[in-house]
Design an enzyme around this catalytic site. Structure first.
Site, PDB file in Angstrom:
ATOM      1  N   HIS A 197      45.876  38.157 -56.585  1.00  0.00           N
ATOM      2  CA  HIS A 197      44.290  38.040 -57.208  1.00  0.00           C
ATOM      3  C   HIS A 197      44.301  38.100 -58.726  1.00  0.00           C
ATOM      4  CE1 HIS A 197      40.108  39.113 -57.395  1.00  0.00           C
ATOM      5  NE2 HIS A 197      40.106  38.351 -56.373  1.00  0.00           N
TER       6      HIS A 197
ATOM      7  N   ASP B 128      34.907  35.541 -50.812  1.00  0.00           N
ATOM      8  CA  ASP B 128      34.926  36.481 -51.886  1.00  0.00           C
ATOM      9  C   ASP B 128      33.725  37.373 -52.088  1.00  0.00           C
ATOM     10  OD1 ASP B 128      36.238  37.464 -54.337  1.00  0.00           O
ATOM     11  OD2 ASP B 128      36.242  35.483 -55.152  1.00  0.00           O
TER      12      ASP B 128
HETATM   13  C1  1DF Z   1      34.548  38.284 -60.141  1.00  0.00           C
HETATM   14  C2  1DF Z   1      35.138  37.431 -59.528  1.00  0.00           C
HETATM   15  C3  1DF Z   1      35.136  39.586 -60.230  1.00  0.00           C
HETATM   16  C4  1DF Z   1      36.070  37.830 -58.680  1.00  0.00           C
HETATM   17  C5  1DF Z   1      36.280  39.984 -59.386  1.00  0.00           C
HETATM   18  O1  1DF Z   1      36.816  41.231 -59.447  1.00  0.00           O
HETATM   19  C6  1DF Z   1      36.588  39.056 -58.498  1.00  0.00           C
HETATM   20  C7  1DF Z   1      33.573  37.977 -61.053  1.00  0.00           C
HETATM   21  C8  1DF Z   1      36.378  42.240 -60.599  1.00  0.00           C
HETATM   22  O2  1DF Z   1      32.717  37.116 -60.627  1.00  0.00           O
HETATM   23  O3  1DF Z   1      33.455  38.554 -62.328  1.00  0.00           O
HETATM   24  O4  1DF Z   1      37.634  39.431 -57.816  1.00  0.00           O
HETATM   25  N1  1DF Z   1      36.745  36.850 -57.776  1.00  0.00           N
HETATM   26  O5  1DF Z   1      37.690  36.936 -57.013  1.00  0.00           O
HETATM   27  O6  1DF Z   1      36.256  35.709 -57.594  1.00  0.00           O
HETATM   28 MN    MN Z   2      38.200  37.852 -55.392  1.00  0.00          MN
END
Ligand code: 1DF
Ligand code: MN
Length: 351
Positions: A188, A314
């Site tokens: 991730h 998500d």
């Molecule tokens: C964000 C997106 C932040 C995801 C994340 O973890 C995350 C974001 C802090 O939108 O800033 O896991 N994501 O998986 O898209």
């Molecule tokens: Mn994510």
């Protein structure tokens, strides 16, 4: 609105969301302490300096929802027609921390907490393990515990660990444990390391909008080009966000990889048993987290095969129930749609 969203399989499939995030207060406190002390890397300062402290509606919602693995989350799942969620400790997990003892304690406590929540709702919640890659041997042991004692279904690694990548020899115990225990390795994103981030923060592009995919696809390419899947042919690598863009690029990746090997341009790039498209069809599994986008999903199914593309929401970073309706209405054959929403997740995570 085209149709009501219900759990229970009224459309011929259950919906299983496969990249769903939670946090522990202990984890957030440790990360925010580093940010406050000026010791965190730039990507972490950008990400958690924002999510940890901003009073905006988006960040307040996300903080509250990350910390809940109970009523709020189940209600959100019910309202979006999500039957089951595969949960993992939110990015960057423990990987921004410098103290191995602290990182291990936070990972272990998060795993114990998640096991408790999964046992409380065994038909709704499934766990992926958190580890502390800063201590690879410990992480390998924790993976054994995750599989044998906690009943978890995979492991999430939040890409680099202080600029280091899983293809490096020091991390081999982690890859070997995943292969031996038959646990999928979900890589991730997190923010790019200081060695890569350049002016991405200044440009507003270090996060989920762009930098995440740049850094995580780089991580995946490091694994794909260095024989990891010749060493561990049954290892399954999961990538979110439309496989971080790789399927779209696959022809060029393959062509230039072979050209580089033939001309012996780089000492690191040695001939492999297969070309990159073989590994993409045998060792990589994609989710559409953050990308409820028909053209990308259809391309992934064509390039990787219909058994290797799974649904993800998500939550709580992208909680948009309408996106579930778009995915229900996706113009793919019904057999593929059931694989996408349900049976691929059941198969690969052994749910
Ligand atoms: C964000 C997106 C932040 C995801 C994340 O973890 C995350 C974001 C802090 O939108 O800033 O896991 N994501 O998986 O898209
Ligand atoms: Mn994510």
């Amino acid at each position: 609105m085209t149709h009501e969203l219900k759990t229970g399989g009224d459309r011929g499939y259950l919906r299983i969301a496969t990249e769903e995030a939670f946090a522990t207060q202990e984890q957030l406190d440790a990360i925010l302490r580093l940010v406050k002390e000026g010791r965190a890397d730039k990507g972490t300062v950008s990400l958690w300096g924002f999510y940890g402290t901003s009073p905006s509606e988006r960040t307040t919602f996300i903080r509250e929802r990350l910390l809940d693995v109970g009523a709020l989350r189940l209600q959100a799942m019910d309202e979006a027609g999500i039957d089951k969620a595969v949960l993992a400790l939110t990015s960057p997990g423990t990987q921004s921390l410098f103290d191995p003892e602290e990182a291990k304690r936070i990972a272990r406590n998060a795993n114990d907490f998640l096991k408790d929540r999964c046992e409380a709702h065994p038909d709704r919640f499934y766990g992926m393990a958190a580890i502390a890659p800063i201590d690879p041997e410990w992480s390998a042991q924790e993976l054994r515990r995750a599989k044998e004692e906690l009943g978890f279904h995979g492991v999430q690694v939040n890409s680099h660990t202080h600029g280091h990548y899983l293809d490096e020899e020091q991390f081999d115990p982690i890859l070997r444990a995943c292969a031996d225990l038959d646990l999928p390795l979900y890589i991730h994103p997190q923010g790019p390391p200081d060695s890569m981030i350049g002016d991405m923060v200044g440009a507003g592009l270090d996060g989920a909008i762009f930098g995440f995919a740049v850094e995580t696809s780089y991580h995946a390419m490091r694994l794909l080009t260095t024989g990891v899947f010749d060493r561990y042919p049954n290892l399954q690598l999961m990538l979110g966000h439309g496989c971080e863009g790789l399927p779209y690029m696959l022809y060029r990746l393959d062509y230039m990889h072979k050209a580089g090997i033939r001309s012996q341009r780089y000492p690191r790039l040695k001939p492999l048993q297969h070309d990159l498209s073989h590994y993409m069809r045998n060792n990589v599994i994609a989710t559409n987290s953050g990308l409820p986008f028909g053209p990308a999903i259809k391309l992934m199914i064509e390039v990787m095969g219909e058994d290797r593309v799974m649904y993800a929401m998500d939550y709580p970073y992208q909680y948009v129930p309408d996106e579930v309706r778009w995915m229900d209405d996706l113009e793919i054959d019904p057999v593929q749609k059931k694989k996408f929403f349900q049976t691929n997740a059941e198969r690969w995570f052994k749910l």
